[in-house]
Design an enzyme around this catalytic site. Structure first.
Site, PDB file in Angstrom:
ATOM      1  CB  CYS A 115      -0.993   0.087   1.304  1.00 12.34           C
ATOM      2  SG  CYS A 115      -1.976   1.324   1.250  1.00 12.34           S
ATOM      3  CB  CYS A 116       3.863   2.170   2.167  1.00 13.41           C
ATOM      4  SG  CYS A 116       3.203   2.598   3.727  1.00 13.41           S
ATOM      5  CB  CYS A 198      -2.158   7.021   5.923  1.00  6.60           C
ATOM      6  SG  CYS A 198      -1.535   7.426   4.367  1.00  6.60           S
ATOM      7  CB  CYS A 201      -1.205   3.992   8.763  1.00  6.20           C
ATOM      8  SG  CYS A 201      -1.842   2.817   7.531  1.00  6.20           S
ATOM      9  CB  CYS A 226       6.070   4.567   4.409  1.00  2.19           C
ATOM     10  SG  CYS A 226       6.978   6.224   3.806  1.00  2.19           S
TER      11      CYS A 226
END
Length: 243
Positions: A115-116, A198, A201, A226
């Site tokens: 995702c990162c 985010c 997170c 990240c």
């Protein structure tokens, strides 16, 4: 220019002086990435208050806090500038969410890094195109994996110099600079969020916890990164050493 040579050239310079020097030595090719944290707001002020030609950009992952978006707006308004925004590829995000769900990053470390990578690393690579020097808001105090970083290093994967102008600043020094110059900052900092990423997170930290303990708090990894500052899966710390 060699990283060591550049570090020697700016040795002893303060924040404003070093950025003004960078602007002259790297005209049109020096960039600064901001995520609107306290550190980044200090550097943004040093750049805009001197009307330097250093391009400032940010990465909008689509999952940021509302407070971060509001600060972006306030910062643009205060300096009369427009911070350039880079977004992730919509097809890549759609594919990720459709295949693994909207919060797959909670399931495994591999999913979180994926995702990162999609939301941050790939947009960063686009943002850095054409740049020869990348300025960051990294401070050594933020985590053990950052405390031994040199002030100037070479990101070999991207073939770009990286300059950390406030690497040796403490949190208190950073906050004092921001307050003394009337720089707007994220109100989440006053609620226990020293590091803000985010929204899904990031959590507030408890007294005594590491500055980045609130990032991906459900993971057991000691190094909370990240991928933006990693090369070949490792965070470069100093010449000849990696973690």
């Amino acid at each position: 220019m060699d990283p060591k040579e550049l570090e020697n050239q700016i040795k002893g310079m303060g924040l404003e002086e070093s950025l003004a020097w960078i602007d002259k030595e790297f005209p049109g090719t020096a960039v600064f990435s901001t995520s609107f944290g306290l550190e980044d707001q200090a550097i943004t002020h040093a750049i805009y208050s001197q009307n330097l030609g250093i391009r400032i950009f940010t990465l909008d992952t689509g999952r940021l806090f509302s407070e971060t978006y509001e600060l972006h707006k306030r910062t643009n308004g205060m300096y009369g500038k427009r911070i350039q925004t880079f977004f992730p590829d919509s097809e890549a995000v759609e594919k990720l969410v459709n295949e693994k769900g909207p919060d797959s990053f909670y399931d495994t470390i591999e999913n979180r890094k994926e995702c990162c990578h999609i939301r941050k690393v790939l947009p960063l690579n686009r943002a850095l195109e054409g740049a020869s020097l990348w300025i960051t808001g990294i401070r050594g105090e933020q985590s053990g994996s950052r405390e031994d970083l040199p002030k100037v290093e070479l990101d070999q994967a991207r073939n770009i110099l990286k300059f950390h102008p406030i690497l040796d600043w403490t949190w208190e020094e950073t906050k004092a600079y921001v307050e003394a110059n009337g720089v707007p900052y994220n109100p989440l900092h006053d609620k226990g969020y020293p590091s803000i990423g985010c929204a899904p997170c990031t959590r507030a930290i408890m007294p005594g916890e590491d500055f980045r303990a609130g990032r991906w708090w459900w993971e057991n990894e000691s190094t909370k990164e990240c991928g933006l500052h990693w090369v070949d899966g490792k965070l470069v710390r100093k010449k000849g050493s990696q973690v």
